[in-house]
Enzyme design. Structure first.
Site, PDB file in Angstrom:
ATOM      1  N   ASP A  32       0.829  -1.199   0.000  1.00 37.78           N
ATOM      2  CA  ASP A  32       0.000   0.000   0.000  1.00 37.78           C
ATOM      3  C   ASP A  32       0.865   1.252   0.000  1.00 37.78           C
ATOM      4  O   ASP A  32       1.601   1.510   0.950  1.00 37.78           O
ATOM      5  CB  ASP A  32      -0.915   0.018   1.225  1.00 37.78           C
ATOM      6  CG  ASP A  32      -1.849   1.224   1.209  1.00 37.78           C
ATOM      7  OD1 ASP A  32      -2.923   1.114   0.600  1.00 37.78           O
ATOM      8  OD2 ASP A  32      -1.480   2.259   1.795  1.00 37.78           O
ATOM      9  N   LYS A  66      -2.370   6.276  -4.502  1.00 44.34           N
ATOM     10  CA  LYS A  66      -3.433   7.254  -4.237  1.00 44.34           C
ATOM     11  C   LYS A  66      -3.174   8.578  -4.939  1.00 44.34           C
ATOM     12  O   LYS A  66      -2.023   9.003  -5.093  1.00 44.34           O
ATOM     13  CB  LYS A  66      -3.564   7.483  -2.726  1.00 44.34           C
ATOM     14  CG  LYS A  66      -3.760   6.190  -1.928  1.00 44.34           C
ATOM     15  CD  LYS A  66      -3.786   6.441  -0.437  1.00 44.34           C
ATOM     16  CE  LYS A  66      -3.768   5.133   0.331  1.00 44.34           C
ATOM     17  NZ  LYS A  66      -2.428   4.524   0.395  1.00 44.34           N
ATOM     18  N   HIS A  99      -7.102  10.091  -2.260  1.00 39.08           N
ATOM     19  CA  HIS A  99      -6.479  10.026  -0.934  1.00 39.08           C
ATOM     20  C   HIS A  99      -7.305  10.723   0.145  1.00 39.08           C
ATOM     21  O   HIS A  99      -7.458  10.205   1.257  1.00 39.08           O
ATOM     22  CB  HIS A  99      -5.081  10.650  -1.001  1.00 39.08           C
ATOM     23  CG  HIS A  99      -4.155  10.158   0.060  1.00 39.08           C
ATOM     24  ND1 HIS A  99      -2.792  10.084  -0.094  1.00 39.08           N
ATOM     25  CD2 HIS A  99      -4.387   9.690   1.310  1.00 39.08           C
ATOM     26  CE1 HIS A  99      -2.238   9.608   1.003  1.00 39.08           C
ATOM     27  NE2 HIS A  99      -3.183   9.367   1.867  1.00 39.08           N
TER      28      HIS A  99
END
Length: 318
Positions: A32, A66, A99
């Site tokens: 991530d 993101k 985000h």
């Protein structure tokens, strides 16, 4: 998307490649990241090295990144997705998330400084708001997911799209016009902040939930966060330690399992190989319903990642 992943927030770019490579070697398959973390290129090299060494194939690894707040206008969304995809160097991103539901004035990517809320590293010049409706941003995000499907021959930057730091009202609004609903919602989530209605609402609508900062204040102490310095560390809480002792697990494993047993994905980070392996091994036991509830009862709406607490507040949370 795997239920347990490896997060690279606050991983220095100088060590991100090795950290990601070692995470994959340990067994992690979800990585991530985010443009805001300023380590995508280096993390991508770690994945590439793992693939080159035969540890995994590209399709075995799920990579999330993101869209940062300065790039919510439709003309910037695809541009930034391409830039982030190129930085990772893996051909595509598995998930690309908005985000924050916050739009800041555009800054050329070459001029962005970390942390990205400010224009300078000294945190003296604030990035001003530049309102862009989420319908515009999400419409541009949808074009990313459709590239390569409705427009053969175009490079597909993201296999799925989602959101981060959204609340229920905004999700309901997004679902009212979305042609492609978000696949993922990523939120701060730990026993001090259970956000029960938000998690339930997302899961009821088929949106996977990912928790970040699962250890609560532990993620923010090093950032000199005033609330984190005074809060009882979750890993030292008697409720968490009691359950850990019962099952012969670490407090970290208990906190992670509290999430995963409720079908919430987790993305912990650890620079210590033994702890990284323990975190990955958090799904090998089941707590009772009473034990899960006892952890949830610690909820006191204690939020650490809050732009409303910045010098120039942006109040997105109630």
């Amino acid at each position: 998307m795997p239920l347990v992943g490896f997060g690279i927030w606050k991983v220095p770019s100088s060590s991100a490649g090795d950290s990601v490579y070692n995470a994959i070697k340990t067994g992690y398959r979800l990585i991530d990241g985010a443009y805001d973390y300023m380590n995508s290129k280096e993390a991508g090299k770690g994945v590439q090295a793992a693939i080159a060494d035969g540890l995994v194939k590209r399709e075995d690894v799920f990579v999330t990144s993101k869209l940062w707040n300065n790039y919510h206008k439709k003309e910037h969304v695809v541009e930034m997705a391409k830039m982030e995809n190129d930085a990772w160097g893996l051909g595509y991103l598995d998930a690309y998330l908005v985000h924050f539901p916050i739009s800041l004035k555009y800054i050329p990517p070459t001029e962005v400084k970390y942390p990205c809320w400010w224009k300078d590293e000294a945190r003296t010049v604030w990035n001003d708001l530049d309102p862009v409706p989420m319908s515009e941003t999400w419409g541009a995000m949808e074009t990313l997911a459709l590239r390569g499907q409705e427009a053969p021959g175009k490079e597909r930057f993201a296999r799925s799209i989602g959101v981060s730091n959204f609340h229920t009202q905004l999700l309901y609004d997004l679902l009212s016009y979305a042609k492609i609903k978000p696949a993922v919602l990523q939120i701060e989530h730990h026993p001090y902040l259970i956000s029960e209605h938000l998690v339930n609402m997302a899961q009821e609508n088929g949106i996977a939930v990912t928790a970040y900062s699962t250890f609560g204040p532990a993620s923010f102490v090093e950032m000199d966060h005033p609330l984190a310095k005074t809060a009882m560390p979750l890993m030292e809480h008697s409720t968490v330690k009691g359950i850990a002792d019962k099952y012969g697990k670490t407090p970290a494993q208990v906190l992670l399992r509290w999430c995963t047993q409720r079908n919430v994905a987790v993305i912990p980070k650890s620079n210590h190989p033994e702890r990284a392996l323990q975190n990955l091994d958090c799904c090998t036991f089941d707590m009772t319903a009473d034990e899960l509830n006892s952890l949830s009862s610690l909820d006191c709406r204690m939020r650490f990642n809050d732009p409303g607490a910045l010098d120039k507040p942006i109040r997105i949370w109630v």
